[in-house]
Design a protein around this motif. Structure first.
Motif, PDB file in Angstrom:
ATOM      1  N   PHE A 137       0.962  -1.146  -0.046  1.00  0.00           N
ATOM      2  CA  PHE A 137       0.165  -0.018  -0.216  1.00  0.00           C
ATOM      3  C   PHE A 137       0.885   1.357   0.032  1.00  0.00           C
ATOM      4  O   PHE A 137       1.864   1.450   0.632  1.00  0.00           O
ATOM      5  CB  PHE A 137      -1.029  -0.024   1.059  1.00  0.00           C
ATOM      6  CG  PHE A 137      -2.090   1.130   1.434  1.00  0.00           C
ATOM      7  CD1 PHE A 137      -3.030   0.893   0.896  1.00  0.00           C
ATOM      8  CD2 PHE A 137      -1.609   2.441   1.853  1.00  0.00           C
ATOM      9  CE1 PHE A 137      -3.978   1.942   0.945  1.00  0.00           C
ATOM     10  CE2 PHE A 137      -2.588   3.237   1.970  1.00  0.00           C
ATOM     11  CZ  PHE A 137      -3.729   3.239   1.590  1.00  0.00           C
TER      12      PHE A 137
ATOM     13  N   THR B 183      -2.879  -4.301  -1.991  1.00  0.00           N
ATOM     14  CA  THR B 183      -1.733  -5.125  -2.013  1.00  0.00           C
ATOM     15  C   THR B 183      -1.850  -6.061  -2.978  1.00  0.00           C
ATOM     16  O   THR B 183      -2.959  -6.636  -3.271  1.00  0.00           O
ATOM     17  CB  THR B 183      -1.602  -5.804  -0.552  1.00  0.00           C
ATOM     18  OG1 THR B 183      -1.766  -4.882   0.449  1.00  0.00           O
ATOM     19  CG2 THR B 183      -0.546  -6.817  -0.519  1.00  0.00           C
TER      20      THR B 183
ATOM     21  N   ASP C   6      -4.528   0.205   4.556  1.00  0.00           N
ATOM     22  CA  ASP C   6      -3.381  -0.847   4.290  1.00  0.00           C
ATOM     23  C   ASP C   6      -4.089  -2.103   4.669  1.00  0.00           C
ATOM     24  O   ASP C   6      -4.429  -2.368   5.784  1.00  0.00           O
ATOM     25  CB  ASP C   6      -2.625  -0.456   4.957  1.00  0.00           C
ATOM     26  CG  ASP C   6      -1.048  -1.188   4.613  1.00  0.00           C
ATOM     27  OD1 ASP C   6      -1.439  -2.193   3.875  1.00  0.00           O
ATOM     28  OD2 ASP C   6       0.021  -0.662   4.841  1.00  0.00           O
TER      29      ASP C   6
ATOM     30  N   SER D 266       6.249  -5.293   2.068  1.00  0.00           N
ATOM     31  CA  SER D 266       5.030  -4.441   1.517  1.00  0.00           C
ATOM     32  C   SER D 266       5.634  -3.109   1.275  1.00  0.00           C
ATOM     33  O   SER D 266       5.115  -2.185   0.384  1.00  0.00           O
ATOM     34  CB  SER D 266       4.073  -4.597   1.989  1.00  0.00           C
ATOM     35  OG  SER D 266       3.703  -3.600   3.251  1.00  0.00           O
ATOM     36  N   GLN D 267       6.468  -2.578   2.195  1.00  0.00           N
ATOM     37  CA  GLN D 267       6.870  -1.112   1.999  1.00  0.00           C
ATOM     38  C   GLN D 267       7.954  -1.096   1.167  1.00  0.00           C
ATOM     39  O   GLN D 267       8.613   0.328   0.840  1.00  0.00           O
ATOM     40  CB  GLN D 267       7.250  -0.633   3.617  1.00  0.00           C
ATOM     41  CG  GLN D 267       5.994  -0.628   4.474  1.00  0.00           C
ATOM     42  CD  GLN D 267       5.015   0.255   3.778  1.00  0.00           C
ATOM     43  OE1 GLN D 267       5.091   1.379   3.680  1.00  0.00           O
ATOM     44  NE2 GLN D 267       3.812  -0.347   3.662  1.00  0.00           N
TER      45      GLN D 267
END
Length: 322
Positions: free
Chosen positions: A187, A204, A293, A314-315
């Motif tokens: 996200f 995502t 998120d 994810s980041q």
């Protein structure tokens, strides 16, 4: 025969009756009156004291026993009130707090009884004070029990609603870990792989082979199952409570609009439809119309350590698959 005293006269050889002196006469009368009055007082004291019948004695014993039993009952009532007080405390600070219900104030739980004095009928009773106190304690305890019972009813209703709400929350991954090839993008702002511009990536991406099952992440109703522009084949589920989930780039659907689904139901299969550079599922969660998120809602399938790894990955992604 009258008892008289005489004096003998030797000159005349005769008996002459003796007359008592006035002083002696008065002493005799006074002594008689004193003795009479004394015995009269004694008799009055003895005979004025009431002598109870056997039945009256039995009633007196029963009344005394009743007084003792009332005192014991009052002690038990106070002990019950203490136990109920502990339940009320847990009710306010644990149960009602957990289910987000307002606590019940002490004034409401232990409010008195207004209006007519309902205990006036005991005023003339021999043990009016103890009977009145017991009656009041019973009434207060009964009221507290009614209020506590109503509170528990509220908690049961809230618990059922909470259970229902929890089943509707999007709380699992839409693609099983065993079927994932990788977590492609998280996200946030990402470089769009086709448009080559920075763009908000509102979900995502789960990279998986075409045909991999996609699962509903919470109970709800399908609000859309159709093709939609760059998202390709899309399914939207309205979960209630302000939550909606979106599943994009599917190869095909397994549900239709208006259909009710349960968490874990297969709703379609991973594909590569729409603006996509490879087979994957683009997954979004909306709360009250705002994207949030999804990684924060994966709590059933992963451990805390796995969650941290998932979040970090994810980041780190800079390019999305859609």
């Amino acid at each position: 025969m009258e008892n008289k005293k005489y004096s003998y006269n030797p000159t005349t050889t005769s008996l002459k009756p003796l007359k008592p002196s006035k002083g002696k006469m008065f002493r005799n009368i006074a002594a008689f009156l004193i003795v009479t009055a004394f015995f009269g007082m004694i008799s009055g004291f003895v005979f004025s004291k009431k002598v109870n019948s056997p039945e009256e004695n039995t009633i007196a014993v029963e009344l005394e026993e009743m007084r003792i039993q009332y005192e014991l009952l009052n002690k038990k009532l106070k002990q019950s009130q203490e136990v109920l007080g502990q339940i009320e405390d847990r009710d306010n600070n644990i149960y009602r707090s957990y289910f987000e219900l307002d606590p019940i104030s002490e004034d409401v739980r232990k409010a008195g009884f207004g209006g007519v004095n309902r205990y006036a009928k005991f005023t003339d009773w021999k043990y009016a004070d103890i009977v009145t106190e017991v009656s009041k304690n019973i009434d207060v305890l009964n009221k507290q029990l009614v209020i506590q019972s109503k509170s528990l009813d509220d908690i049961v209703i809230s618990a059922k609603e909470k259970e229902k709400m929890l089943s509707h929350l999007p709380a699992i991954q839409p693609v099983a870990n065993k079927d994932l090839t990788r977590l492609a993008s998280g996200f946030g702002m990402r470089m769009h792989p086709i448009l080559k511009i920075g763009k908000m990536h509102a979900g995502t991406d789960f990279a998986a082979h075409v045909g991999t099952p996609i699962y509903a992440t919470g109970d709800g109703k399908v609000s859309m199952a159709e093709r939609q522009g760059g998202y390709g084949n899309v399914v939207k589920i309205n979960h209630g409570y302000g939550y909606e989930t979106l599943y994009a780039h599917m190869s095909k659907f397994k549900v239709r609009s208006g259909q009710s689904v349960k968490r874990g139901d297969v709703i379609g299969y991973v594909g590569n439809t729409g603006l996509s550079t490879g087979p994957h599922l683009h997954y979004e969660i909306h709360k009250d119309g705002t994207e949030i998120d999804p990684v924060s809602y994966f709590y059933q399938d992963i451990s805390p350590d796995e969650f941290k790894i998932l979040f970090d990955k994810s980041q780190q992604m800079s390019v999305s698959l859609d």
